[in-house]
Structures are given as structure tokens and as C-alpha cells.
Design a protein around this motif. Structure first.
Motif, PDB file in Angstrom:
ATOM      1  N   GLU A  27       0.435  -0.664   0.392  1.00 41.38           N
ATOM      2  CA  GLU A  27      -0.186  -0.208  -0.177  1.00 41.38           C
ATOM      3  C   GLU A  27       0.636   0.971   0.033  1.00 41.38           C
ATOM      4  O   GLU A  27       0.372   2.470  -0.337  1.00 41.38           O
ATOM      5  CB  GLU A  27      -0.562  -0.193   0.809  1.00 41.38           C
ATOM      6  N   GLY A  28       2.156   1.147   0.248  1.00 37.09           N
ATOM      7  CA  GLY A  28       2.985   2.382   0.093  1.00 37.09           C
ATOM      8  C   GLY A  28       3.208   3.155   0.829  1.00 37.09           C
ATOM      9  O   GLY A  28       2.762   4.220   1.130  1.00 37.09           O
ATOM     10  N   ARG A  29       3.111   2.617   2.175  1.00 37.72           N
ATOM     11  CA  ARG A  29       3.272   2.404   3.547  1.00 37.72           C
ATOM     12  C   ARG A  29       4.721   3.077   4.143  1.00 37.72           C
ATOM     13  O   ARG A  29       4.346   3.342   5.373  1.00 37.72           O
ATOM     14  CB  ARG A  29       1.891   2.397   4.493  1.00 37.72           C
ATOM     15  N   VAL A  30       5.785   3.145   3.782  1.00 39.72           N
ATOM     16  CA  VAL A  30       6.818   2.334   4.134  1.00 39.72           C
ATOM     17  C   VAL A  30       7.367   3.993   3.494  1.00 39.72           C
ATOM     18  O   VAL A  30       6.982   4.351   2.215  1.00 39.72           O
ATOM     19  CB  VAL A  30       7.459   0.913   3.366  1.00 39.72           C
ATOM     20  N   ALA A  31       7.265   4.566   4.874  1.00 35.54           N
ATOM     21  CA  ALA A  31       8.024   6.304   4.550  1.00 35.54           C
ATOM     22  C   ALA A  31       8.816   6.208   4.298  1.00 35.54           C
ATOM     23  O   ALA A  31       9.641   6.949   3.431  1.00 35.54           O
ATOM     24  CB  ALA A  31       7.189   7.324   5.399  1.00 35.54           C
ATOM     25  N   PHE A  32      10.317   5.546   4.773  1.00 37.08           N
ATOM     26  CA  PHE A  32      11.358   5.767   5.138  1.00 37.08           C
ATOM     27  C   PHE A  32      12.067   4.566   5.900  1.00 37.08           C
ATOM     28  O   PHE A  32      11.512   3.626   6.697  1.00 37.08           O
ATOM     29  CB  PHE A  32      11.812   6.904   6.332  1.00 37.08           C
ATOM     30  N   ARG A  33      12.658   4.033   4.962  1.00 32.44           N
ATOM     31  CA  ARG A  33      13.631   2.975   4.694  1.00 32.44           C
ATOM     32  C   ARG A  33      15.482   2.848   5.555  1.00 32.44           C
ATOM     33  O   ARG A  33      15.948   4.117   4.716  1.00 32.44           O
ATOM     34  CB  ARG A  33      13.540   2.168   4.177  1.00 32.44           C
ATOM     35  N   ILE A  60      12.977  -1.156   8.054  1.00 30.70           N
ATOM     36  CA  ILE A  60      11.696  -0.102   8.068  1.00 30.70           C
ATOM     37  C   ILE A  60      11.773   0.723   8.989  1.00 30.70           C
ATOM     38  O   ILE A  60      12.364   0.987  10.290  1.00 30.70           O
ATOM     39  CB  ILE A  60      10.309  -0.843   7.964  1.00 30.70           C
ATOM     40  N   ALA A  61      11.479   2.389   8.443  1.00 29.28           N
ATOM     41  CA  ALA A  61      12.117   3.443   9.369  1.00 29.28           C
ATOM     42  C   ALA A  61      11.129   4.654   9.463  1.00 29.28           C
ATOM     43  O   ALA A  61      11.121   4.655  10.787  1.00 29.28           O
ATOM     44  CB  ALA A  61      13.490   4.643   9.141  1.00 29.28           C
ATOM     45  N   GLY A  62       9.587   4.270   9.043  1.00 27.27           N
ATOM     46  CA  GLY A  62       8.709   4.806   9.386  1.00 27.27           C
ATOM     47  C   GLY A  62       7.856   4.640   8.613  1.00 27.27           C
ATOM     48  O   GLY A  62       8.389   4.233   7.117  1.00 27.27           O
ATOM     49  N   ILE A  63       6.751   4.283   9.010  1.00 33.77           N
ATOM     50  CA  ILE A  63       5.280   4.051   8.046  1.00 33.77           C
ATOM     51  C   ILE A  63       4.544   4.628   8.591  1.00 33.77           C
ATOM     52  O   ILE A  63       4.000   5.703   9.374  1.00 33.77           O
ATOM     53  CB  ILE A  63       5.170   2.793   8.594  1.00 33.77           C
ATOM     54  N   LEU A  64       3.522   4.876   7.096  1.00 34.97           N
ATOM     55  CA  LEU A  64       2.076   5.813   7.644  1.00 34.97           C
ATOM     56  C   LEU A  64       0.824   4.780   7.804  1.00 34.97           C
ATOM     57  O   LEU A  64       0.583   3.627   7.565  1.00 34.97           O
ATOM     58  CB  LEU A  64       1.748   5.651   6.650  1.00 34.97           C
ATOM     59  N   ASN A  65      -0.350   4.780   8.073  1.00 36.63           N
ATOM     60  CA  ASN A  65      -1.397   4.632   8.354  1.00 36.63           C
ATOM     61  C   ASN A  65      -1.995   4.795   7.424  1.00 36.63           C
ATOM     62  O   ASN A  65      -2.049   5.143   6.021  1.00 36.63           O
ATOM     63  CB  ASN A  65      -2.095   5.082   9.149  1.00 36.63           C
ATOM     64  N   GLN A  66      -3.364   3.611   6.865  1.00 36.12           N
ATOM     65  CA  GLN A  66      -3.613   3.248   5.461  1.00 36.12           C
ATOM     66  C   GLN A  66      -4.915   4.635   4.745  1.00 36.12           C
ATOM     67  O   GLN A  66      -4.203   5.591   3.978  1.00 36.12           O
ATOM     68  CB  GLN A  66      -4.764   2.812   5.681  1.00 36.12           C
ATOM     69  N   ALA A  67      -4.918   5.701   5.347  1.00 39.20           N
ATOM     70  CA  ALA A  67      -5.565   7.403   5.496  1.00 39.20           C
ATOM     71  C   ALA A  67      -3.865   7.706   5.129  1.00 39.20           C
ATOM     72  O   ALA A  67      -4.614   9.431   3.520  1.00 39.20           O
ATOM     73  CB  ALA A  67      -6.314   7.520   6.498  1.00 39.20           C
ATOM     74  N   GLY A  68      -3.054   7.847   5.658  1.00 44.75           N
ATOM     75  CA  GLY A  68      -2.094   8.582   5.170  1.00 44.75           C
ATOM     76  C   GLY A  68      -1.925   9.427   6.058  1.00 44.75           C
ATOM     77  O   GLY A  68      -0.879  10.522   5.509  1.00 44.75           O
ATOM     78  N   ASN A  69      -2.422   9.429   6.868  1.00 43.57           N
ATOM     79  CA  ASN A  69      -2.098  10.740   7.890  1.00 43.57           C
ATOM     80  C   ASN A  69      -1.558  11.142   9.238  1.00 43.57           C
ATOM     81  O   ASN A  69      -1.297  11.720   9.525  1.00 43.57           O
ATOM     82  CB  ASN A  69      -4.075  11.591   7.499  1.00 43.57           C
ATOM     83  N   VAL A  70      -1.385   9.353   9.391  1.00 45.84           N
ATOM     84  CA  VAL A  70      -0.253   9.442  10.217  1.00 45.84           C
ATOM     85  C   VAL A  70       0.605   9.051   9.737  1.00 45.84           C
ATOM     86  O   VAL A  70       0.688   8.171   9.056  1.00 45.84           O
ATOM     87  CB  VAL A  70      -0.869   8.418  11.121  1.00 45.84           C
ATOM     88  N   LEU A  71       1.735   9.772  10.934  1.00 44.58           N
ATOM     89  CA  LEU A  71       3.454   9.333  10.151  1.00 44.58           C
ATOM     90  C   LEU A  71       3.957   8.252  11.754  1.00 44.58           C
ATOM     91  O   LEU A  71       3.806   9.533  12.516  1.00 44.58           O
ATOM     92  CB  LEU A  71       4.363   9.463   9.724  1.00 44.58           C
ATOM     93  N   GLY A  72       4.434   8.043  11.786  1.00 46.36           N
ATOM     94  CA  GLY A  72       5.573   7.586  12.288  1.00 46.36           C
ATOM     95  C   GLY A  72       7.054   6.817  12.333  1.00 46.36           C
ATOM     96  O   GLY A  72       6.870   6.001  11.391  1.00 46.36           O
ATOM     97  N   MET A  73       7.489   7.098  12.770  1.00 41.46           N
ATOM     98  CA  MET A  73       9.082   7.762  12.185  1.00 41.46           C
ATOM     99  C   MET A  73      10.291   7.208  13.384  1.00 41.46           C
ATOM    100  O   MET A  73      10.291   8.230  14.636  1.00 41.46           O
ATOM    101  CB  MET A  73       9.700   8.477  11.758  1.00 41.46           C
ATOM    102  N   MET A  74      11.504   6.779  13.313  1.00 40.93           N
ATOM    103  CA  MET A  74      12.672   6.196  14.176  1.00 40.93           C
ATOM    104  C   MET A  74      13.059   6.905  14.866  1.00 40.93           C
ATOM    105  O   MET A  74      13.450   7.959  15.484  1.00 40.93           O
ATOM    106  CB  MET A  74      12.907   5.258  14.913  1.00 40.93           C
TER     107      MET A  74
END
Lengths: 83, 225
Positions: free
Chosen positions: B163-169, B181-195
Motif C-alpha cells: 500500500e506504499g505505507r513505508v515512508a522511510f527505510r 523500515i524506519a517510518g510508516i504511514l497509516n492507511q489513510a496517510g495522515n499518521v506517520l511514525g518514524m524512529m
């Protein structure tokens, strides 16, 4: 009622802590340790009428992270009064 | 209209000030500072940030207690309304613990605290957090964590990748994270978590500005809208 909740990592989830303990045991000269998995014991003292559903919910909502952990609920027998 | 953002502070948060400075530097408006015990957030918010640190001393599991604090109910509700939410480091752990993002962040595979600048690849430059980056671009942002080892089961990993939800690797192995995986998005794309900490790479004096465009992406999207 005293309840013990044993939280452990699911099988297949790498346990860096267990691995480090394993290495440390080998370093101390203990041979024949095949594997070490580290978990957590949480001791609860709850009202006697606490239902199994509530205990289960406590584990699922907070005490264990169901993505990586399993839990086991153990109800302890009433302590016998020594007096 | 001025950019309205909020930085949530939990007991033990220690990157909340850096986050606030970064947001003000990029948007020109100081964010609201919200304490964890608040049950309501400011009314109209364009952005919510959960900062790094050691909320509640990492008791039980990193992020576990903060995820159950009063303010998180409002954050979860805001996320459901589409408000952009960024969780960095401990904030990422709070997001997974609260169920806003899948997976979990475990102890680093090396058992060591890792504190250094790492190379990352921008895997999705279409999100509202990453639109100012180029697809596939290499950027450099510091990490500083003990529990950054991203874990999810294979089905979940396949799904978020698909779903293209890996934002950063991570471009090199960092902490044992599944598929780096360093950062991921939620399904809707409005929540990002990253270390990695984008707020620590905003000005030249930080030694690099790899994180600045993340904040610019969020701010310009709202100004352009």
C-alpha cells in the motif's frame, strides 16, 4: 485474589534480551543451555469477584502487546493463614 | 490563517521543545503545548506531534502508558477526522501502542542504544509528510533510541509495503527492524511514525537539514490548500 500474569514473546519473535542472557550464561561456564527467552511476570491483587473476562481484557488492553506477546493468566490458591 | 499545531508532552518526553522549535521555525507560528493529562486538544488543529523521549520511564513497554493517557483519546479522534499526526521515536512507539499504526517497536537487535545520523531512503514522496522530498531520495537524519526494532508479521509487512505505507527505510542495517523500515504511514496517510528525529535536522547548525522538508511538506500543503 492474587493473580499472576505471565507475559512472553510470541514464538518466532526475536528476543534480543533472551539472547544476551544466553550468552552471559555461557560466559559463566554453564553449558547445555539450548535457548533463553525472557518474559515478564505481573502480580495482581484483584477483588475476589473479578471475572475471567475482565482479567482477559486487562491483558489485551494493557499488560500484553498482542502484536508481539502472549500472556497466560494464573490464579493463585488462597494463602493458608499460618496462625 | 496561521498554522495551528500542537506538541503533546508526556512525563518523560524530552524532545518536545526541539519539536516545537522546529515547527515554529518552519511555519512561523509557535505550536500549542499540550500536557498529557488534558482531555481536550485546542479546537482547530492542522497538525499534532508526539515527541521523542521516555514517556513514563518506558514502564511496561515503551509508549505503553502514554498510549493510554487521557490526551491520546483526543489524538486518536483527531487522527480519525484526518488531522495529520506525526510521532517521532517515543512518539512512534506511542502510535503503535495506541493502535494508530500497525506493528511494534522492540529492543534493538544489538541491545545497544543507538545514537548517530543514519542514511534513509524516502520510499513514498506522495504523502502529506514527504511531498517536498524526491521519490527514492537519500536523506540523513539522526536516530537516538533503544527500542527502535520495528516488528510486524509477514502479512502485515506485505500489506503496508503493497500500500506504499513505508515512508522511510534505513539504507544500512540500524536496529534490526524488519525490512529496514524506519517510518510508516497509516492507511489513510495522515499518521506517520518514524524512529529518526527530523526535528534534529532542521538547521545548518544541527549538522544537517534532512528533516526540514518533512515539516515544510506539512506546512505548505496547508498554506496551498
Amino acid at each position: 485474589m492474587k493473580v499472576h500474569v505471565h507475559v512472553s514473546l510470541k514464538p518466532g519473535v526475536l528476543d534480543p534480551q533472551g539472547r544476551a542472557i544466553h550468552h552471559a550464561l555461557e560466559g559463566l561456564g554453564f553449558t547445555g543451555v539450548n535457548d533463553v527467552r525472557a518474559g515478564r511476570l505481573i502480580e495482581l491483587d484483584v477483588a475476589d469477584d473479578t471475572g475471567d473476562d475482565d482479567l482477559d481484557a486487562m491483558c489485551r488492553k494493557l499488560l500484553a502487546n498482542m502484536v508481539i506477546e502472549n500472556y497466560r493468566i494464573e490464579k493463585l490458591p488462597e494463602a493458608v493463614d499460618a496462625a | 490563517m496561521a498554522f495551528q499545531s500542537a506538541v503533546i508532552t508526556f512525563p518523560g518526553s524530552n524532545c518536545d521543545r526541539d519539536m516545537a522549535v522546529a515547527l515554529e521555525s518552519v511555519s512561523g507560528t509557535a505550536p500549542h503545548r499540550v500536557w498529557h493529562g488534558e482531555s481536550e486538544l485546542p479546537e482547530r488543529l492542522d497538525f499534532i506531534a508526539l515527541p521523542g523521549g521516555f514517556s513514563y520511564g518506558d514502564y511496561l513497554r515503551s509508549g505503553a502508558m502514554a498510549a493510554r493517557s487521557p490526551v491520546m483519546k483526543s489524538v486518536v479522534a483527531a487522527a480519525a477526522r484526518g488531522v495529520p499526526v506525526l510521532g517521532v521515536c517515543n512518539g512512534f512507539q506511542v502510535l503503535t501502542e495506541s493502535g494508530l499504526l500497525p506493528g511494534a517497536l522492540m529492543r534493538n537487535a544489538s541491545q545497544n542504544f543507538i545514537c548517530r545520523t543514519v542514511p534513509l531512503r524516502v520510499e513514498n514522496s506522495t504523502s502529506l509528510f514527504t511531498s517536498r522530498y524526491e521519490q527514492g531520495e537519500e536523506i540523513h537524519i539522526p536516530v537516538a533510541h533503544h527500542d527502535g526494532n520495528f516488528f510486524a508479521d509477514e502479512d502485515t509487512l506485505d500489506r503496508i509495503e503493497g500500500e506504499g505505507r513505508v515512508a522511510f527505510r534505513y539504507l544500512e542495517p540500524c536496529n534490526g527492524s524488519r525490512r529496514d523500515i524506519a517510518g510508516i504511514l497509516n492507511q489513510a496517510g495522515n499518521v506517520l511514525g518514524m524512529m529518526p528525529h527530523p526535528e534534529r535536522a532542521v538547521e545548518d547548525a544541527h549538522g544537517g537539514t534532512g528533516g526540514r522538508r518533512l515539516f515544510e511538506s506539512v506546512v505548505t500543503r496547508l498554506v496551498d490548500a
